[in-house]
Write an enzyme that holds these catalytic residues in place. Structure first.
Site, PDB file in Angstrom:
ATOM      1  N   ASP A  85       1.016  -1.273  -0.180  1.00  0.00           N
ATOM      2  CA  ASP A  85       0.023   0.149   0.087  1.00  0.00           C
ATOM      3  C   ASP A  85       0.833   1.631   0.141  1.00  0.00           C
ATOM      4  O   ASP A  85       1.923   1.107   0.517  1.00  0.00           O
ATOM      5  CB  ASP A  85      -0.817  -0.074   1.324  1.00  0.00           C
ATOM      6  CG  ASP A  85      -2.048   0.689   1.172  1.00  0.00           C
ATOM      7  OD1 ASP A  85      -1.971   1.482  -0.014  1.00  0.00           O
ATOM      8  OD2 ASP A  85      -2.547   1.639   2.514  1.00  0.00           O
ATOM      9  N   ASN A 112     -10.467  -2.735  -6.585  1.00  0.00           N
ATOM     10  CA  ASN A 112      -9.843  -1.910  -7.328  1.00  0.00           C
ATOM     11  C   ASN A 112     -10.654  -1.324  -8.681  1.00  0.00           C
ATOM     12  O   ASN A 112     -10.158   0.029  -9.162  1.00  0.00           O
ATOM     13  CB  ASN A 112      -8.220  -2.243  -7.232  1.00  0.00           C
ATOM     14  CG  ASN A 112      -7.483  -1.866  -5.489  1.00  0.00           C
ATOM     15  OD1 ASN A 112      -6.448  -2.347  -5.716  1.00  0.00           O
ATOM     16  ND2 ASN A 112      -7.356  -1.294  -5.560  1.00  0.00           N
TER      17      ASN A 112
HETATM   18  C1  FPP Z   1      -1.443   0.172  -3.222  1.00  0.00           C
HETATM   19  O1  FPP Z   1      -1.429   1.584  -3.560  1.00  0.00           O
HETATM   20  C2  FPP Z   1      -1.245  -0.529  -4.687  1.00  0.00           C
HETATM   21  C3  FPP Z   1      -2.371  -0.782  -5.339  1.00  0.00           C
HETATM   22  C4  FPP Z   1      -3.289  -1.123  -5.572  1.00  0.00           C
HETATM   23  C5  FPP Z   1      -1.668  -1.793  -6.663  1.00  0.00           C
HETATM   24  C6  FPP Z   1       0.240  -2.998  -6.545  1.00  0.00           C
HETATM   25  C7  FPP Z   1       0.912  -2.238  -7.788  1.00  0.00           C
HETATM   26  C8  FPP Z   1       2.406  -2.548  -7.512  1.00  0.00           C
HETATM   27  C9  FPP Z   1       2.578  -3.058  -6.134  1.00  0.00           C
HETATM   28  C10 FPP Z   1       2.785  -2.207  -9.050  1.00  0.00           C
HETATM   29  C11 FPP Z   1       2.786  -3.869 -10.323  1.00  0.00           C
HETATM   30  C12 FPP Z   1       2.568  -5.238  -9.332  1.00  0.00           C
HETATM   31  C13 FPP Z   1       3.317  -6.495  -9.376  1.00  0.00           C
HETATM   32  C14 FPP Z   1       3.258  -7.254  -9.139  1.00  0.00           C
HETATM   33  C15 FPP Z   1       4.170  -6.255 -10.594  1.00  0.00           C
HETATM   34  P1  FPP Z   1      -2.243   2.856  -3.694  1.00  0.00           P
HETATM   35  O2  FPP Z   1      -2.238   3.098  -4.612  1.00  0.00           O
HETATM   36  O3  FPP Z   1      -3.566   1.913  -2.713  1.00  0.00           O
HETATM   37  O4  FPP Z   1      -1.521   3.436  -2.499  1.00  0.00           O
HETATM   38  P2  FPP Z   1      -2.601   5.056  -1.725  1.00  0.00           P
HETATM   39  O5  FPP Z   1      -2.970   4.306  -0.698  1.00  0.00           O
HETATM   40  O6  FPP Z   1      -1.138   5.445  -1.226  1.00  0.00           O
HETATM   41  O7  FPP Z   1      -3.065   5.134  -2.945  1.00  0.00           O
END
Ligand code: FPP
Length: 251
Positions: free
Chosen positions: A18, A66
């Site tokens: 996250d 998501n």
């Molecule tokens: C949460 O951060 C993260 C995600 C929804 C996606 C995770 C994806 C990756 C790490 C990249 C690609 C993955 C792979 C396996 C190659 P957020 O966007 O919810 O952060 P925030 O809470 O700060 O908005």
């Protein structure tokens, strides 16, 4: 560097990655930039796990919730995932990494679904470590799917209702055959499960760090492992009972 005891490694580490969006916002960048850099953290954690002999690593890459994000971000994440699979296949083969995926994969765009299927197929005989990608994943949905599958088996007369135990239930989850996580890591400070592995995390030690996922690299991972090794896992019993039974953390 923190000290890690190689004989007390968690068998299975699960990660809620996250904070990509916040990492980008703090720098005045588009959210997708955070996900791009987050991909490098994925690489670092996979490599470190393999090197340390962790057998299973689960990564929450995309939740059922998501799908509600702006289409641009969803498309960006999907193409990141597809490219990751394409660029990492060589390394997975070289390092004997097997890939599995859990979630409603039918909802994925066909090119992503196909890339996942092909990578799972290509790596299925690798024995060094298993990486489980949770994509389009929701814990409640997974539990409801297992309940439906069991209900069908009862209706067909293959199973009696009293034969449905925690053990038979777990066999109908996407993680069938994978041991429950010993350690859950969540980055960016939130104290929530966010619908991740609701069944599987029953006895898992939790480690929450304020570090945002794009900044979570080998050093932070080692800190999480060191936290795990300091914990005594009780499984509902008292410390005294555990002493008597010789059941210590990660044994
Ligand atoms: C949460 O951060 C993260 C995600 C929804 C996606 C995770 C994806 C990756 C790490 C990249 C690609 C993955 C792979 C396996 C190659 P957020 O966007 O919810 O952060 P925030 O809470 O700060 O908005």
């Amino acid at each position: 560097m923190v000290e890690i005891d190689p004989s007390r490694m968690p068998r299975h580490v699960a990660v809620i990655m996250d904070g990509n969006g916040r990492w980008a916002q703090q720098r005045g960048l588009a959210r997708l930039q955070g996900h791009r850099v987050g991909k490098d953290s994925v690489r670092a954690v996979v490599e470190t796990s393999r090197r340390l002999g962790i057998r299973y690593l689960s990564l929450y890459a995309f939740s059922t919730e998501n799908w509600q994000r702006p289409p641009r971000e969803v498309d960006g994440l999907m193409s990141l995932l597809r490219r990751y699979l394409a660029t990492e296949l060589g390394k997975m083969m070289k390092n004997q990494i097997r890939l599995l995926a859990v979630g409603s994969l039918r909802r994925l765009p066909p090119p992503v679904r196909e890339a996942l299927r092909a990578t799972i197929e290509a790596t299925k005989r690798n024995t060094g470590m298993t990486v489980i990608l949770a994509v389009s994943y929701g814990g409640r949905e997974e539990i409801a799917r297992a309940a439906r599958a069991l209900a069908r088996r009862v209706r067909r007369g293959e199973l009696r209702p009293d034969q449905i135990t925690a053990g038979t239930f777990a066999k109908h989850l996407g993680t069938n055959g994978v041991p429950d996580p010993d350690l859950l890591i969540r980055t960016s400070g939130e104290m929530r499960l966010s619908n991740f592995f609701l069944w599987q995390l029953a006895y898992t030690e939790m480690y929450v760090t304020d570090t945002l996922w794009p900044d979570f690299r080998e050093r932070e991972f080692m800190q999480a492992l060191s936290f795990f090794q300091e914990r005594q896992r009780r499984f509902g019993r008292t410390g005294e009972q555990l002493e008597r039974e010789g059941l210590r953390a990660a044994n």
